[in-house]
Design a protein around this motif. Structure first.
Motif, PDB file in Angstrom:
ATOM      1  N   THR A  76       0.927  -1.143  -0.143  1.00 21.48           N
ATOM      2  CA  THR A  76      -0.026   0.088  -0.096  1.00 21.48           C
ATOM      3  C   THR A  76       1.070   1.307  -0.121  1.00 21.48           C
ATOM      4  O   THR A  76       0.647   2.035  -0.851  1.00 21.48           O
ATOM      5  N   SER A  77       1.814   1.228   0.761  1.00 22.23           N
ATOM      6  CA  SER A  77       2.794   2.348   0.817  1.00 22.23           C
ATOM      7  C   SER A  77       3.473   2.631  -0.516  1.00 22.23           C
ATOM      8  O   SER A  77       3.544   3.801  -0.859  1.00 22.23           O
ATOM      9  N   LEU A  78       3.831   1.601  -1.181  1.00 24.12           N
ATOM     10  CA  LEU A  78       4.750   1.706  -2.457  1.00 24.12           C
ATOM     11  C   LEU A  78       3.606   2.173  -3.478  1.00 24.12           C
ATOM     12  O   LEU A  78       3.917   3.032  -4.282  1.00 24.12           O
ATOM     13  N   SER A  79       2.387   1.801  -3.506  1.00 23.60           N
ATOM     14  CA  SER A  79       1.447   1.968  -4.375  1.00 23.60           C
ATOM     15  C   SER A  79       1.164   3.634  -4.274  1.00 23.60           C
ATOM     16  O   SER A  79       1.130   4.471  -5.309  1.00 23.60           O
ATOM     17  N   PHE A  80       1.194   4.109  -2.964  1.00 17.88           N
ATOM     18  CA  PHE A  80       0.880   5.360  -2.583  1.00 17.88           C
ATOM     19  C   PHE A  80       2.050   6.372  -3.136  1.00 17.88           C
ATOM     20  O   PHE A  80       1.839   7.206  -3.792  1.00 17.88           O
ATOM     21  N   ALA A  81       3.247   5.812  -2.870  1.00 15.05           N
ATOM     22  CA  ALA A  81       4.484   6.502  -3.293  1.00 15.05           C
ATOM     23  C   ALA A  81       4.345   6.601  -4.813  1.00 15.05           C
ATOM     24  O   ALA A  81       4.944   7.561  -5.318  1.00 15.05           O
ATOM     25  N   ARG A  82       3.990   5.642  -5.672  1.00 20.56           N
ATOM     26  CA  ARG A  82       4.177   5.829  -7.062  1.00 20.56           C
ATOM     27  C   ARG A  82       3.205   6.713  -7.521  1.00 20.56           C
ATOM     28  O   ARG A  82       3.264   7.389  -8.461  1.00 20.56           O
ATOM     29  N   ARG A  83       1.963   6.880  -6.935  1.00 21.54           N
ATOM     30  CA  ARG A  83       0.859   7.757  -7.336  1.00 21.54           C
ATOM     31  C   ARG A  83       1.572   9.225  -7.101  1.00 21.54           C
ATOM     32  O   ARG A  83       0.915  10.033  -7.860  1.00 21.54           O
ATOM     33  N   GLN A  84       2.165   9.524  -6.229  1.00 17.59           N
ATOM     34  CA  GLN A  84       2.910  10.767  -6.000  1.00 17.59           C
ATOM     35  C   GLN A  84       3.791  11.195  -6.811  1.00 17.59           C
ATOM     36  O   GLN A  84       4.191  12.492  -6.993  1.00 17.59           O
ATOM     37  N   GLY A  85       4.255  10.135  -7.744  1.00 11.20           N
ATOM     38  CA  GLY A  85       5.406  10.768  -8.573  1.00 11.20           C
ATOM     39  C   GLY A  85       6.695  10.882  -7.848  1.00 11.20           C
ATOM     40  O   GLY A  85       6.950  10.626  -6.710  1.00 11.20           O
ATOM     41  N   PRO A  86       7.842  11.241  -8.844  1.00 11.38           N
ATOM     42  CA  PRO A  86       9.158  11.288  -8.301  1.00 11.38           C
ATOM     43  C   PRO A  86       9.093  12.622  -7.198  1.00 11.38           C
ATOM     44  O   PRO A  86       8.476  13.429  -7.607  1.00 11.38           O
ATOM     45  N   SER A  87      10.200  12.457  -6.372  1.00 15.55           N
ATOM     46  CA  SER A  87      10.294  13.455  -5.520  1.00 15.55           C
ATOM     47  C   SER A  87      11.209  14.542  -6.139  1.00 15.55           C
ATOM     48  O   SER A  87      11.808  14.262  -7.038  1.00 15.55           O
ATOM     49  N   ALA A  88      11.028  15.956  -5.675  1.00 18.03           N
ATOM     50  CA  ALA A  88      11.766  16.690  -6.040  1.00 18.03           C
ATOM     51  C   ALA A  88      13.345  16.451  -5.889  1.00 18.03           C
ATOM     52  O   ALA A  88      13.484  16.021  -4.671  1.00 18.03           O
ATOM     53  N   PRO A  89      14.118  17.065  -6.717  1.00 16.64           N
ATOM     54  CA  PRO A  89      15.532  16.507  -6.178  1.00 16.64           C
ATOM     55  C   PRO A  89      15.919  17.609  -5.223  1.00 16.64           C
ATOM     56  O   PRO A  89      15.676  18.792  -4.836  1.00 16.64           O
ATOM     57  N   VAL A  90      16.840  17.023  -4.277  1.00 15.27           N
ATOM     58  CA  VAL A  90      17.334  17.497  -3.330  1.00 15.27           C
ATOM     59  C   VAL A  90      18.730  18.004  -3.387  1.00 15.27           C
ATOM     60  O   VAL A  90      19.498  17.345  -3.785  1.00 15.27           O
ATOM     61  N   PRO A  91      18.829  19.539  -3.187  1.00 11.64           N
ATOM     62  CA  PRO A  91      20.064  20.225  -3.457  1.00 11.64           C
ATOM     63  C   PRO A  91      21.432  19.588  -2.408  1.00 11.64           C
ATOM     64  O   PRO A  91      20.906  19.220  -1.582  1.00 11.64           O
ATOM     65  N   PRO A  92      22.541  19.500  -2.986  1.00  6.77           N
ATOM     66  CA  PRO A  92      23.575  19.081  -1.918  1.00  6.77           C
ATOM     67  C   PRO A  92      23.659  20.018  -0.789  1.00  6.77           C
ATOM     68  O   PRO A  92      23.047  21.161  -1.194  1.00  6.77           O
ATOM     69  N   PRO A  93      24.200  19.603   0.201  1.00  7.01           N
ATOM     70  CA  PRO A  93      24.209  20.331   1.538  1.00  7.01           C
ATOM     71  C   PRO A  93      25.055  21.448   1.335  1.00  7.01           C
ATOM     72  O   PRO A  93      26.087  21.390   0.452  1.00  7.01           O
ATOM     73  N   ASP A  94      24.947  22.679   1.812  1.00  2.09           N
ATOM     74  CA  ASP A  94      25.826  23.785   1.827  1.00  2.09           C
ATOM     75  C   ASP A  94      27.371  23.434   2.338  1.00  2.09           C
ATOM     76  O   ASP A  94      27.498  22.613   3.285  1.00  2.09           O
ATOM     77  N   THR A  95      28.397  23.996   1.760  1.00  5.13           N
ATOM     78  CA  THR A  95      29.725  23.606   2.213  1.00  5.13           C
ATOM     79  C   THR A  95      29.907  24.055   3.510  1.00  5.13           C
ATOM     80  O   THR A  95      30.744  23.293   4.477  1.00  5.13           O
ATOM     81  N   HIS A  96      29.559  25.019   4.070  1.00  5.17           N
ATOM     82  CA  HIS A  96      29.417  25.730   5.620  1.00  5.17           C
ATOM     83  C   HIS A  96      28.873  24.718   6.382  1.00  5.17           C
ATOM     84  O   HIS A  96      29.337  24.208   7.429  1.00  5.17           O
ATOM     85  N   HIS A  97      27.725  24.052   6.063  1.00  8.64           N
ATOM     86  CA  HIS A  97      26.952  23.135   6.773  1.00  8.64           C
ATOM     87  C   HIS A  97      27.868  21.844   6.785  1.00  8.64           C
ATOM     88  O   HIS A  97      28.035  21.267   7.964  1.00  8.64           O
ATOM     89  N   VAL A  98      28.425  21.329   5.994  1.00  6.49           N
ATOM     90  CA  VAL A  98      29.320  20.094   5.986  1.00  6.49           C
ATOM     91  C   VAL A  98      30.526  20.214   6.815  1.00  6.49           C
ATOM     92  O   VAL A  98      30.707  19.438   7.468  1.00  6.49           O
ATOM     93  N   LEU A  99      31.174  21.465   6.674  1.00  5.60           N
ATOM     94  CA  LEU A  99      32.358  21.819   7.415  1.00  5.60           C
ATOM     95  C   LEU A  99      31.794  21.916   9.000  1.00  5.60           C
ATOM     96  O   LEU A  99      32.586  21.198   9.966  1.00  5.60           O
ATOM     97  N   LEU A 100      30.768  22.654   9.299  1.00  4.02           N
ATOM     98  CA  LEU A 100      30.335  22.568  10.712  1.00  4.02           C
ATOM     99  C   LEU A 100      30.069  21.158  11.333  1.00  4.02           C
ATOM    100  O   LEU A 100      30.379  20.919  12.376  1.00  4.02           O
ATOM    101  N   VAL A 101      29.260  20.550  10.495  1.00  2.00           N
ATOM    102  CA  VAL A 101      28.811  18.916  11.021  1.00  2.00           C
ATOM    103  C   VAL A 101      30.075  18.271  11.368  1.00  2.00           C
ATOM    104  O   VAL A 101      30.104  17.636  12.217  1.00  2.00           O
TER     105      VAL A 101
END
Length: 172
Positions: A76-101
């Protein structure tokens, strides 16, 4: 069935039942999970389980039904996910975020928690103390040591902790 009888029943049949459910489901971890859940349910009704009336079959049937229910939920979850279509692309994390983490991961956990709560969650020192169940003086020391450690770790990077606030970190 009393507790000792149930314990003996469990010890004698759990491995066999996991093997049977593994053969039925094709997934060893799933077989372990559903058999354990079936035994939990059997334990709750152990007084009604009669050792002469095939309690192992009852546990196996419950485990199978649990596996089927899980499959249905996943389907049921997979069927629901398929009906939602592909998710929006997620941008890569900001360089500052990566350095801070990366730098935060290198400081002791108590200091990291205090720094994140104070600087990223905007809690006051008193609120950090309440949330971490530490005295205010301890939180101040953790913040001071944490900021000093971060300053050393970030000194030769694009993130300059001496510029004031730490950069914003997106939560996701």
């Amino acid at each position: 069935m009393d507790e000792q009888s149930f314990d003996a029943f469990y010890a004698a049949s759990v491995g066999r039942l996991i093997g049977q459910l593994y053969a039925m489901t094709g997934d060893f971890a799933e077989a372990q999970d559903v058999v354990q859940e079936a035994f939990v349910r059997a334990w709750e009704r152990r007084a009604a389980l009669d050792p002469e009336s095939a309690p192992e079959a009852w546990v196996r049937t419950v485990a199978w039904r649990l596996a089927v229910s899980r499959w249905r939920r996943v389907r049921t979850s997979l069927s629901f996910a398929r009906r939602q279509g592909p998710s929006a692309p997620v941008p890569p994390p900001d360089t500052h975020h990566v350095l801070l983490v990366r730098a935060l991961r290198q400081i002791p956990p108590a200091q990291r928690r205090a720094v994140v709560l104070h600087h990223l969650c905007d809690l006051t020192v008193k609120e950090v103390a309440a949330e971490t169940d530490c005295p205010v003086g301890t939180v101040k020391a953790q913040l001071s040591r944490g900021r000093a450690a971060l300053a050393r770790l970030l000194a030769d990077t694009e993130v300059d902790p001496r510029a004031g606030r730490l950069p914003e970190v997106e939560h996701g």
